[in-house]
Scaffold this active site. Structure first.
Site, PDB file in Angstrom:
ATOM      1  N   HIS A   8      16.179   0.025  34.702  1.00 34.24           N
ATOM      2  CA  HIS A   8      16.068   1.129  35.641  1.00 34.24           C
ATOM      3  C   HIS A   8      15.402   0.613  36.904  1.00 34.24           C
ATOM      4  CE1 HIS A   8      15.531   3.809  31.810  1.00 34.24           C
ATOM      5  NE2 HIS A   8      16.782   3.396  31.950  1.00 34.24           N
ATOM      6  N   TYR A  41       2.635   1.692  32.931  1.00 32.95           N
ATOM      7  CA  TYR A  41       3.238   1.701  34.265  1.00 32.95           C
ATOM      8  C   TYR A  41       2.218   2.279  35.251  1.00 32.95           C
ATOM      9  CZ  TYR A  41       7.699   2.137  31.604  1.00 32.95           C
ATOM     10  OH  TYR A  41       8.747   2.007  30.735  1.00 32.95           O
TER      11      TYR A  41
END
EC number: 1.1.1.133
Length: 468
Positions: free
Chosen positions: A66, A129
């Site tokens: 992604h 993240y």
């Protein structure tokens, strides 16, 4: 804790961080995000705003490529993974691949447009993240199939046996992916001389004039949506130096140069963008700087209202974590300017009286725009930079004499002092604002970034040739 180490990869902007891990019988400890140390080591100051964590149960969990519309720092809080990244950005490195095992001592900075995937090598992996924009359901992602033959990632657990979502298995191959284009730069004040030069020099720049965004309108600035843009370049300003000494002009100067800039800085901070703003030699009184000129950290000491309003705007911009404040002097562009006025007088055979005791350097708008593009594109450290053309400082009278000589004028320039010039003005003329006597700015800092300012004399000659 020791300092982290940053390593570059074949994917531009994709950086591997080697972290210091402290271990003892209880386990281990690390600084997973330490802004001061990591920026000093070479990580971009990407201003993260959200931290997300994914738990993965069995080994072999594989999460697919992604490319997200933000920058991120990825790491593991527990376990080990094989990380893989493919550059999906428009340009010559499209399709470039990097793979890296992530464990507690490793993190990777992933720039916008680079696709991220990983496969867990152990059970109970906790994947982290840190991103510099808030997740939103309408965010546009660019995907790539985990099995793409061009990327050819060697997954330790074959994909037919790995734990992969149906959606990730259905993503397109590289040949079918539309490259991620760079986000454009928004130029405010695009109808002005500097604004027009910036739009020419910044690829894909989007320009807005005062009719589209008025810095004097706080509500309009507050509602500005910056999500489509990578950076905001503010060329809008009230530059009516003498008018600023009047009651109405004072209000206008402060509305645009100070209050409006502060509102813009607030919007840029809230939306996590970079701001480029242009300042002036008028923030100094012209009595300091030494032989080399004013350095970027010289104390502000403006003489008049215009300089005071610009100094206030500078202070508002300087607190932003991601800003370039370009301080300049004696700006010349395509349109009305001192050089244009002297050229017109030379053509008409008029001998002007020109001040000879104010000294500085010319700055052509193309030079300012070129420096802006350099700072934005080179990854130079954020902060204040002086930007003018180079060359021996001269006076306004010296500039006028060069214009008259270049145009072969049959009349000459009469040199006068600032006091003499002020005394000769009509009685009903607006008040003359105080000017700094010496506006020379040191160029050492901008040179250190790899930018070489062009000579003002050569730039003046080119400018005059274009006028013919």
């Amino acid at each position: 804790m020791g300092d982290p180490r940053v390593r570059r990869t074949a994917v531009p902007g994709l950086l591997v961080l080697d972290l210091q891990v402290h271990r003892d019988p209880r386990g281990w400890f690390k600084e997973n995000w330490q802004r001061e140390k990591m920026v000093a080591a070479g990580l971009p100051d990407f201003a993260p705003v959200q931290h997300s964590v994914a738990h993965n149960g069995p080994a072999g969990v594989t999460r697919g490529f992604h490319a997200e519309p933000w920058d991120k720092l990825v790491s593991v809080a527990a376990g080990r993974v094989l990380g893989a990244w493919v550059d999906l950005r428009e340009g010559p490195t499209f399709g470039t691949v990097h793979t890296q095992v992530l464990e507690e001592a490793t993190a990777v900075f992933v720039p916008r447009g680079v696709a991220n995937a990983y496969q867990t090598l152990t059970e109970d992996v906790v994947y982290s993240y840190l991103v510099n924009d808030h997740w939103r359901p309408d965010a546009a992602y660019t995907m790539l199939n985990l099995a793409d033959e061009t990327a050819a990632v060697r997954w330790p657990v074959p994909l037919e046996r790995a734990v992969v979502s149906d959606r990730d298995r259905a993503h397109p191959r590289l040949a079918e992916v539309t490259p991620v284009p760079p986000r454009p730069v928004l130029v405010l004040g695009a109808e002005g001389q500097l604004g027009r030069a910036l739009v020419r020099h910044l690829p894909g720049a989007v320009g807005r004039g005062r009719a589209e965004l008025d810095l004097a309108d706080p509500a309009a600035v507050a509602s500005l949506d910056l999500s489509p843009y990578d950076a905001v370049v503010n060329a809008a300003a009230d530059t009516a130096v003498d008018a600023a000494e009047t009651a109405q002009g004072r209000r206008s100067a402060w509305e645009v140069n100070a209050t409006g800039v502060a509102a813009l800085a607030s919007a840029v901070r809230e939306q996590g963008r970079t701001l480029v703003h242009f300042s002036s030699d008028y923030v100094f009184d012209g009595t300091g700087g030494g032989a080399g000129g004013y350095a970027e950290d010289a104390p502000l000491c403006p003489l008049g209202v215009y300089g005071q309003s610009k100094a206030a705007g500078d202070l508002a911009v300087a607190v932003l974590p991601r800003h370039y404040l370009l301080r300049t002097s004696w700006v010349v562009g395509e349109g009305r300017s001192f050089v244009a006025t002297m050229a017109d007088l030379a053509a008409r055979g008029v001998s002007p009286r020109v001040v000879a005791d104010q000294v500085g350097r010319l700055t052509f708008t193309d030079e300012l725009a070129r420096a802006t593009a350099h700072l934005l594109g080179s990854g130079a450290s954020y902060g204040t930079y002086n930007v003018t053309n180079d060359g021996e400082p001269t006076s306004w009278a010296g500039v006028a004499e060069r214009v008259f000589a270049a145009l072969g004028a049959e009349v000459s320039v009469t040199r006068v002092s600032t006091q003499e010039y002020a005394a000769s003005r009509p009685v009903d003329a607006p008040p003359l604002a105080p000017r700094p006597a010496r506006s020379v700015l040191s160029l050492d800092k901008i040179r250190a970034t790899g930018f070489t300012p062009g000579d003002q004399g050569e730039a003046l000659a080119r400018h005059l040739r274009r006028r013919r």
